[in-house]
Structure formats: structure tokens, C-alpha cells
Design an enzyme around this catalytic site. Structure first.
Site, PDB file in Angstrom:
ATOM      1  N   MET D   1       0.833  -1.203   0.000  1.00  0.00           N
ATOM      2  CA  MET D   1       0.000   0.000   0.000  1.00  0.00           C
ATOM      3  C   MET D   1       0.862   1.245   0.000  1.00  0.00           C
ATOM      4  O   MET D   1       0.845   1.982   0.982  1.00  0.00           O
ATOM      5  CB  MET D   1      -0.880   0.031   1.259  1.00  0.00           C
ATOM      6  CG  MET D   1      -1.527  -1.273   1.613  1.00  0.00           C
ATOM      7  SD  MET D   1      -2.851  -1.587   0.455  1.00  0.00           S
ATOM      8  CE  MET D   1      -3.553  -3.070   1.170  1.00  0.00           C
ATOM      9  N   PRO D   2       1.613   1.498  -1.022  1.00  0.00           N
ATOM     10  CA  PRO D   2       2.476   2.686  -0.910  1.00  0.00           C
ATOM     11  C   PRO D   2       1.716   3.972  -1.243  1.00  0.00           C
ATOM     12  O   PRO D   2       0.809   3.985  -2.072  1.00  0.00           O
ATOM     13  CB  PRO D   2       3.564   2.439  -1.957  1.00  0.00           C
ATOM     14  CG  PRO D   2       3.336   1.075  -2.494  1.00  0.00           C
ATOM     15  CD  PRO D   2       1.922   0.721  -2.224  1.00  0.00           C
ATOM     16  N   TYR D   3       2.126   5.010  -0.549  1.00  0.00           N
ATOM     17  CA  TYR D   3       1.666   6.368  -0.847  1.00  0.00           C
ATOM     18  C   TYR D   3       2.906   7.261  -0.884  1.00  0.00           C
ATOM     19  O   TYR D   3       3.745   7.207   0.020  1.00  0.00           O
ATOM     20  CB  TYR D   3       0.693   6.865   0.225  1.00  0.00           C
ATOM     21  CG  TYR D   3       0.401   8.337   0.108  1.00  0.00           C
ATOM     22  CD1 TYR D   3      -0.523   8.813  -0.813  1.00  0.00           C
ATOM     23  CD2 TYR D   3       1.074   9.261   0.896  1.00  0.00           C
ATOM     24  CE1 TYR D   3      -0.773  10.168  -0.945  1.00  0.00           C
ATOM     25  CE2 TYR D   3       0.832  10.618   0.771  1.00  0.00           C
ATOM     26  CZ  TYR D   3      -0.097  11.067  -0.147  1.00  0.00           C
ATOM     27  OH  TYR D   3      -0.335  12.402  -0.283  1.00  0.00           O
ATOM     28  N   HIS D  39      -2.340  -0.263  -6.043  1.00  0.00           N
ATOM     29  CA  HIS D  39      -2.345   0.152  -4.634  1.00  0.00           C
ATOM     30  C   HIS D  39      -1.382   1.320  -4.404  1.00  0.00           C
ATOM     31  O   HIS D  39      -1.142   1.699  -3.271  1.00  0.00           O
ATOM     32  CB  HIS D  39      -1.934  -1.020  -3.732  1.00  0.00           C
ATOM     33  CG  HIS D  39      -2.991  -2.053  -3.564  1.00  0.00           C
ATOM     34  ND1 HIS D  39      -2.794  -3.246  -2.923  1.00  0.00           N
ATOM     35  CD2 HIS D  39      -4.306  -2.066  -3.947  1.00  0.00           C
ATOM     36  CE1 HIS D  39      -3.913  -3.957  -2.928  1.00  0.00           C
ATOM     37  NE2 HIS D  39      -4.833  -3.270  -3.548  1.00  0.00           N
TER      38      HIS D  39
ATOM     39  N   LYS F   7       5.349   6.432   2.131  1.00  0.00           N
ATOM     40  CA  LYS F   7       4.741   5.640   3.200  1.00  0.00           C
ATOM     41  C   LYS F   7       4.463   4.237   2.668  1.00  0.00           C
ATOM     42  O   LYS F   7       3.837   4.081   1.624  1.00  0.00           O
ATOM     43  CB  LYS F   7       3.439   6.293   3.699  1.00  0.00           C
ATOM     44  CG  LYS F   7       3.704   7.584   4.467  1.00  0.00           C
ATOM     45  CD  LYS F   7       2.434   8.151   5.095  1.00  0.00           C
ATOM     46  CE  LYS F   7       2.667   9.549   5.642  1.00  0.00           C
ATOM     47  NZ  LYS F   7       3.493   9.593   6.862  1.00  0.00           N
TER      48      LYS F   7
END
Lengths: 67, 67, 67, 67, 67, 67
Positions: D1-3, D39, F7
Site C-alpha cells: 500500500m504505498p503512498y 495500490h 509511506k
């Protein structure tokens, strides 16, 4: 002392929608965590779809099917 | 390697005020933590009062007393 | 309504240093912008030097001269 | 789930450059960490040079040699 | 494509409370803005009270009345 | 003056993987935008899967199929 940063795409979100989101997020933190409304800040960033990458492409392109 | 993100409401902050803030924040980090100015970055985000929620309402409404 | 996020490397910063930074940043915003202390929040993130990239390498490596 | 949040100075970055950055950052996360593109979200903030402090001054001043 | 970053003080928040917050924030964005749950990411940062400055002091000090 | 905040979920990412990500992200910004490596900072936040909400639930639950 909660602080929320909400990032959404710039899609003509109205004042009424922002009011609703701020009211509900704050209520959630008050009800679930016992936070004080006057200690709760929420910053909404509306991001141009050319500046939001998703799945390896710009959201503008993702939406127009240029995949 | 400090990085600062400052979020404030968009209220006609002047260049001189931004210069003053950047100078003082940097001096604080140099003096208190021994950081190098050339490793110190500060990003200032000026946020529309319709996009800043406080105490469950938009800051625009909070200020105009529509509480 | 200012909000500050300060990111620094995790280098044994003391409580006294954090108190000093929070006091000075707040004073700057009060003096330069007329902000209220009770509307001013500052979050300090201490980041492991393995998690801070600088100049294309991890800060741990940068500091030990593994360049 | 990288942001990912990328902050850069506002210097006339083109759509093609943004597409390239989003494509490459996503490929890196897919290749190195095995993340799924769908994602992976990347938000690009273009910051006015008057709002980016560096080395104790505004980037606008830093660039024009007012050091 | 919403992304939320929630910062709260580290006060023994339980898994159940996190589940409730994530569920409610997501429902708000789905209901008010028509967002898709599978495009909605929420990152919760729990911050030590020594690392959260409020009203010019550390939250730890603010709470123990060392004002 | 680029700054990146990445993140990702805390999944045992190794030093070598972090080195690779930092090197590639920096190379992308140097090649595509002409940025200087010594002006490029990257902060990696590894987030517990209980603290990352996705699709209305905690990532821990999402992964174990408690959907």
C-alpha cells in the site's frame, strides 16, 4: 490533539460537502476517541488530476481510459 | 536533515513575513540542534479557510460566527 | 490555525531541546503572524537515519562516508 | 500500500514529466518491493518558490543570488 | 482517490477503535463524495506526547499542568 | 528542491531495498527534472498494518481475509 490531512482529487467539491466531511470526521474522533472538537484540525488538499498518480499513470489519463 | 511543513490559513501573508518565518525556524534548528542551514528545507502551504476544518466546522464559518 | 510537521533524524534529541523548539516556533508564529498559541500544533517526527535518503543514499551511509 | 508525496518547486513541470515520474516511481516500488500498481498513489505538490525555504531564505531569493 | 493521514497522540488506542475510525472515515467519503472504498487509504500516526507541541509546550507538560 | 515522503507498510523492508529505492527515486528526479541530488531528501515511513486503513478496514484484516 488530532490533526487530519485529507487529500482528494479536485472535482468540484462544494462548501456543503466540505462542511459535511469536517463535521463527520470530527464527530468520529469525539465519539470513538473522546477528542475535543476545539483540538481537532482538518486540512483538505484538492489535487489536480494531473498531479495525482495512480497505478503508474496520471489520474487524468486513468479516467479517460488512456491506459 | 530537517524538513518542516508549515500549514497556515491563506490570509495575505507577505513575502517579508515568509522570509522572517523561514529565517527564524532555521535559526532555531541551527542553534538548538546544531543543524546545517543548507540541509534545512521549509515548505509553507497556505490553505483556503474553506479547506481548513476546526472544531467541527470550516474556518470561514468559525470566523464569521456561524456557529 | 497553524500546523507544523518537523521531521528530523533520530539523534538523541532531548526533551529540553523539543521544549525549546516548540516554544520558539510558536513564538515566531505569534510574533510574525499574530497566531494564537492554543491554535498552534507542532508534530515532531524523529526518523531513523536508515529511513532518510539524502543525495541518493541513506543518511547512515552518507555520514559514515560510504559514498 | 504505498503512498508517495512529492514536493517540488513550481518550475513549469510538464504533463510528460509528471507522467514519467509517476511511471518510474511506481516501477521502482513494483520491482524492489513487489507492490501492486493499483495500490500505489503519488501526489505531486508544486510549491511556489516564495513558499519554499532553503538555507534560511526563500528559494526565490536563493536563486537570484540575494544571499 | 482519497488519502487521509490522521495524527493522534499515542494514548493506547485499541485495534477496535482504529477499525471504527477507518470504517467511519471511509463511509463518510463514500457517502458524501461518492469515492470508492478500494481507492481510499488512511494512515494513522500515533505520536508520543513528548513529540506533540501545543500552545507553545509539549503535550506531556500541558497535560500535567506544568504550564 | 525536491522532498519525497514515502509511506509503506512495515513488512521487513531491508536496508538494501531502502538504498535501492532512494537511489532510483533520486535518479528519476535528476534525469527527468534536472534536480540536484544534494537538494533531494526522501523520508521513508514504515507503517504498522494495524495503522493503515484500506477499503474501509485495517490492512491486517484485509490481508487475513477478514472481509
Amino acid at each position: 490533539m488530532p490533526y487530519i490531512n485529507l487529500k482528494i482529487t479536485k472535482d468540484g467539491v462544494t462548501r456543503e460537502q466540505k462542511q459535511q466531511i469536517v463535521a463527520e470526521f470530527t464527530q468520529t474522533l469525539v465519539r470513538v476517541l473522546g477528542k475535543k472538537p476545539e483540538h481537532t484540525h482538518i486540512v483538505i488538499d484538492e489535487v489536480d488530476t494531473d498531479n495525482w498518480g495512480f497505478a503508474g499513470m496520471l489520474t487524468t489519463d486513468y479516467r479517460t481510459g488512456k491506459r
